[in-house]
Motif scaffolding. Structure first.
Motif, mmCIF file in Angstrom:
data_model
loop_
_atom_site.group_PDB
_atom_site.id
_atom_site.type_symbol
_atom_site.label_atom_id
_atom_site.label_comp_id
_atom_site.label_asym_id
_atom_site.label_seq_id
_atom_site.Cartn_x
_atom_site.Cartn_y
_atom_site.Cartn_z
ATOM 1 N N ASN A 41 0.831 -1.207 0.000
ATOM 2 C CA ASN A 41 0.000 0.000 0.000
ATOM 3 C C ASN A 41 0.864 1.256 0.000
ATOM 4 O OD1 ASN A 41 -1.768 2.187 0.905
ATOM 5 N ND2 ASN A 41 -3.252 0.562 1.295
ATOM 6 N N TYR A 44 2.538 1.678 -3.399
ATOM 7 C CA TYR A 44 1.577 2.183 -4.396
ATOM 8 C C TYR A 44 1.411 3.694 -4.254
ATOM 9 C CZ TYR A 44 -2.730 2.721 -7.083
ATOM 10 O OH TYR A 44 -3.670 3.137 -8.000
ATOM 11 N N GLU A 45 1.344 4.185 -3.026
ATOM 12 C CA GLU A 45 1.206 5.619 -2.800
ATOM 13 C C GLU A 45 2.449 6.380 -3.260
ATOM 14 O OE1 GLU A 45 -1.448 7.560 -1.795
ATOM 15 O OE2 GLU A 45 -2.372 5.653 -2.360
ATOM 16 N N ARG A 48 2.141 6.522 -7.015
ATOM 17 C CA ARG A 48 1.101 7.468 -7.440
ATOM 18 C C ARG A 48 1.583 8.911 -7.317
ATOM 19 N NH1 ARG A 48 -2.324 10.556 -4.983
ATOM 20 N NH2 ARG A 48 -1.849 9.699 -2.911
ATOM 21 N N TYR A 64 -5.417 0.101 -6.787
ATOM 22 C CA TYR A 64 -4.592 -0.639 -5.828
ATOM 23 C C TYR A 64 -5.208 -2.018 -5.566
ATOM 24 C CZ TYR A 64 -2.468 -2.275 -1.553
ATOM 25 O OH TYR A 64 -1.831 -3.063 -0.633
ATOM 26 N N ALA A 69 -1.863 -3.245 -11.194
ATOM 27 C CA ALA A 69 -1.101 -2.349 -10.320
ATOM 28 C C ALA A 69 0.180 -3.021 -9.857
ATOM 29 C CB ALA A 69 -1.952 -1.936 -9.122
ATOM 30 N N MET A 73 3.907 -1.707 -10.517
ATOM 31 C CA MET A 73 4.828 -1.457 -9.412
ATOM 32 C C MET A 73 6.161 -2.152 -9.644
ATOM 33 S SD MET A 73 2.792 -1.251 -5.776
ATOM 34 C CE MET A 73 1.716 -2.655 -5.941
#
Length: 266
Positions: A41, A44-45, A48, A64, A69, A73
């Motif tokens: 998580n 992913y942030e 982004r 996500y 995704a 990544m």
């Protein structure tokens, strides 16, 4: 090459997380497979925010938790860590062993600059977005067939043959017949009109008849004629195996439902 997140002179939280995932595609793949939810998580942030920073605002990424995704990544981490092209077999591993086509779709639908090396490797070229084609199944909306042909560079959407030239495939070139582009149905069940037309050479148009459904790139995405399916079963191109048993059962269930609905409508 040091990228945007690494230009601040000291390690950021994102930099530390990304660097910890490995310096080879194999290490990155294994790290992502073993990562706890909180790390995924957070990663992913980081990704982004990095894309948003590069593009000056909001960016549409795969949601996500999706396999798309996760594939993005993987090549993002490789890009940030200066790792070379990412082998597709490792992307398949991230997709639970199934054929991973996620990056191809992400590149087209999101405009993310993903480059392909040969048939089996991908890498992220840049965080700045390119042109997206959000609806890959929709045909070119043009008023005339001449405009549609021009949009495709006067080439067959299915095989790439150039209008007015001899076909590049030897079995068709032998005919000495110059390529003529016909109005090809994308979906034979829909009207032959703008949005449902692709240019097809006479050879592809004859070969596919009304048996299949094409996307805007001239690729087969579905079957439109049951005789095509029945022939495939009779010729044993379509076989029932242990691997596809579930798919066959779902097909039978779907057909049974549709037959029931057909009976109700009579």
């Amino acid at each position: 090459m040091r990228h945007r997140l690494f230009e601040e002179g000291k390690a950021t939280d994102c930099e530390e997380k990304i660097a910890s995932l490995g310096r080879t595609p194999q290490e990155i793949t294994q790290s992502l497979l073993n990562a706890e939810e909180s790390l995924l998580n957070s990663l992913y942030e980081c990704m982004r925010k990095d894309f948003e920073l590069a593009n000056g605002g909001g960016v549409s990424l795969p949601g996500y938790g999706t396999k798309g995704a996760l594939a993005l990544m993987a090549i993002y981490v490789a890009y940030k860590n200066g790792v070379g092209p990412f082998p597709k077999d490792l992307l398949d591993k991230l997709n639970e062993g199934r054929d991973s086509q996620h990056l191809r779709h992400i590149r087209r639908e999101k405009g993310i600059r993903i480059a392909k090396h040969g048939r089996n490797e991908y890498h992220l070229e840049d965080l700045r977005l390119g042109k997206a084609f959000s609806n890959r199944h929709k045909g070119v909306e043009a008023a005339t067939f001449a405009e549609i042909k021009a949009a495709y560079g006067y080439r067959c959407a299915t095989c790439g043959a150039k209008e007015g030239e001899l076909h590049h495939l030897p079995q068709y070139r032998e005919s000495k017949e110059p390529v003529i582009l016909h109005q090809g149905h994308m979906n034979p069940h829909e009207p032959l009109e703008a949005g449902n037309i692709i240019p097809q050479c006479q050879f592809c148009n004859r070969a596919y008849r009304n048996w299949v459904v094409f996307d805007r790139n001239g690729r087969v995405v579905g079957v439109s004629d049951w005789t095509f399916v029945l022939k495939s079963i009779r010729e044993r191109y379509l076989r029932i195996t242990e691997e596809n048993r579930k798919i066959v059962q779902e097909l039978i269930s779907s057909l049974t439902t549709q037959l029931g609905q057909l009976g109700e409508g009579e």
